[in-house]
Scaffold this motif. Structure first.
Motif, mmCIF file in Angstrom:
data_model
loop_
_atom_site.group_PDB
_atom_site.id
_atom_site.type_symbol
_atom_site.label_atom_id
_atom_site.label_comp_id
_atom_site.label_asym_id
_atom_site.label_seq_id
_atom_site.Cartn_x
_atom_site.Cartn_y
_atom_site.Cartn_z
ATOM 1 N N ARG A 188 51.448 53.342 68.918
ATOM 2 C CA ARG A 188 50.750 53.495 70.663
ATOM 3 C C ARG A 188 49.478 52.254 68.914
ATOM 4 O O ARG A 188 49.289 52.072 68.438
ATOM 5 C CB ARG A 188 49.676 54.803 70.399
ATOM 6 C CG ARG A 188 50.411 55.769 70.788
ATOM 7 C CD ARG A 188 49.059 56.968 70.053
ATOM 8 N NE ARG A 188 49.165 56.679 68.871
ATOM 9 C CZ ARG A 188 48.390 58.143 68.224
ATOM 10 N NH1 ARG A 188 47.364 58.487 68.598
ATOM 11 N NH2 ARG A 188 47.709 57.727 66.736
ATOM 12 N N ALA A 248 56.972 44.384 74.748
ATOM 13 C CA ALA A 248 56.325 43.873 75.261
ATOM 14 C C ALA A 248 55.023 42.798 75.325
ATOM 15 O O ALA A 248 55.090 42.649 74.581
ATOM 16 C CB ALA A 248 54.373 45.411 75.301
ATOM 17 N N LYS A 288 48.583 44.106 84.843
ATOM 18 C CA LYS A 288 50.420 43.818 84.881
ATOM 19 C C LYS A 288 51.277 43.248 85.452
ATOM 20 O O LYS A 288 50.747 43.004 86.587
ATOM 21 C CB LYS A 288 51.075 45.802 84.528
ATOM 22 C CG LYS A 288 50.577 46.503 84.460
ATOM 23 C CD LYS A 288 50.848 47.724 84.817
ATOM 24 C CE LYS A 288 50.267 48.948 83.563
ATOM 25 N NZ LYS A 288 50.914 50.390 83.974
ATOM 26 N N TYR A 307 50.834 42.603 79.642
ATOM 27 C CA TYR A 307 49.575 43.132 80.130
ATOM 28 C C TYR A 307 47.984 41.921 79.701
ATOM 29 O O TYR A 307 48.287 42.193 78.272
ATOM 30 C CB TYR A 307 49.091 44.381 78.929
ATOM 31 C CG TYR A 307 50.298 45.337 79.301
ATOM 32 C CD1 TYR A 307 50.081 46.429 80.130
ATOM 33 C CD2 TYR A 307 51.583 45.425 78.135
ATOM 34 C CE1 TYR A 307 51.578 47.820 80.805
ATOM 35 C CE2 TYR A 307 52.929 46.255 78.583
ATOM 36 C CZ TYR A 307 52.449 47.307 79.521
ATOM 37 O OH TYR A 307 53.108 48.567 79.224
ATOM 38 N N CYS A 337 45.158 41.514 78.287
ATOM 39 C CA CYS A 337 44.359 43.172 77.939
ATOM 40 C C CYS A 337 42.721 42.499 77.427
ATOM 41 O O CYS A 337 41.857 42.429 77.054
ATOM 42 C CB CYS A 337 45.064 42.967 77.143
ATOM 43 S SG CYS A 337 46.167 43.990 76.786
ATOM 44 N N ALA A 359 43.946 48.076 76.656
ATOM 45 C CA ALA A 359 44.941 48.745 76.924
ATOM 46 C C ALA A 359 45.795 49.462 75.631
ATOM 47 O O ALA A 359 45.643 49.295 74.899
ATOM 48 C CB ALA A 359 46.751 47.289 77.178
ATOM 49 N N ILE A 410 49.214 51.194 75.067
ATOM 50 C CA ILE A 410 50.526 50.605 75.271
ATOM 51 C C ILE A 410 51.715 51.312 74.462
ATOM 52 O O ILE A 410 51.048 51.790 72.884
ATOM 53 C CB ILE A 410 50.791 49.726 75.374
ATOM 54 C CG1 ILE A 410 49.963 48.246 76.094
ATOM 55 C CG2 ILE A 410 52.595 49.144 75.380
ATOM 56 C CD1 ILE A 410 50.124 47.133 76.049
#
Length: 244
Positions: free
Chosen positions: A10, A202, A214, A224, A226, A240, A242
């Motif tokens: 995460r 990512a 996004k 992303y 952020c 964010a 992810i």
């Protein structure tokens, strides 16, 4: 490559903190919240407002005691006072792993690679090394940042990786910004570099305060934005979150 694990990592990513020496608030509680929901904190540049020592001291204090790994890149604001090495030193002393000169880090089977990135524009409108000496010098500096990103990604042997930038690699995440400033918000060479590597899951960046959250590279890698203002508008929290 390093063998993968089944565990999903995460990743909480936030950019554009713009810490000022005159501030009356703190990011300490936010960082503690992030540490309770994420395995890694990623800082996407513009951590300070002017790159002052007094500003990075405040941020380093906010980061003290955070019990998850932290990865960061610098932003253009962190260069304003002409002392990026001081900013990096304070971050390193606070336990932050700074990506700047081809460094990369592996955290629980996921690689982190990146650099500040550069402006320069997108697609056919991207600035090329043609004409005046000053233009050629500027494009050369942009290419140097792209090479840093490539070196950083090549250092990794993990099956999953996250690319960390300040400037955007795609125009997708800039929608909402004035078209006139798109060339100053990122550079498509960064996306072309990312798309050379199949392990990138990512890309995270900041810088575009009025963009969208996004987008994706030409080959489909999720991107992303952020910047905390953008993340807050999209997710209800200024970062964010992810899973990689």
């Amino acid at each position: 490559m390093t063998p993968s694990t089944d565990k999903r990592l995460r990743v909480a990513a936030i950019g554009d903190l713009h810490v000022q020496e005159s501030r009356t608030d703190s990011y300490k509680e936010l960082f503690q919240e992030i540490a309770s929901v994420a395995d890694v904190l990623v800082l996407c540049g513009d951590l300070t407002n002017y790159g002052k020592t007094s500003e990075i001291e405040l941020l380093a204090d906010d980061l003290a005691g955070i019990q998850i790994p932290i990865v960061a890149v610098l932003g253009n604001h962190d260069h304003e006072c002409g002392q990026p090495e001081v900013i990096k030193s304070y971050l390193s002393d606070a336990g932050v792993r700074v990506l700047d000169n081809g460094e990369s880090f592996e955290i629980e089977g996921v690689g982190f690679a990146g650099c500040m990135g550069a402006m320069g524009g997108f697609g056919r409108g991207m600035l090329s090394s043609f004409g005046e000496k000053a233009v050629k010098a500027f494009v050369h500096e942009c290419l140097e940042e792209t090479m840093k990103l490539e070196t950083s990604l090549r250092m990794l042997r993990t099956e999953r990786a996250v690319a960390v930038l300040h400037y955007s690699p795609v125009a997708d995440t800039l929608e909402g910004e004035p078209l006139e400033i798109f060339p100053f918000l990122g550079n498509s060479r960064l996306a072309h570099t990312v798309d050379q590597f199949d392990n990138v899951r990512a890309v995270v960046h900041g810088h575009a305060h009025r963009g969208v959250h996004k987008g994706k590279t030409p080959k489909g890698t999720p991107v992303y934005n952020c910047a905390q203002m953008v993340a807050l508008a999209a997710t209800g929290r200024p970062y964010a979150l992810i899973e990689v």
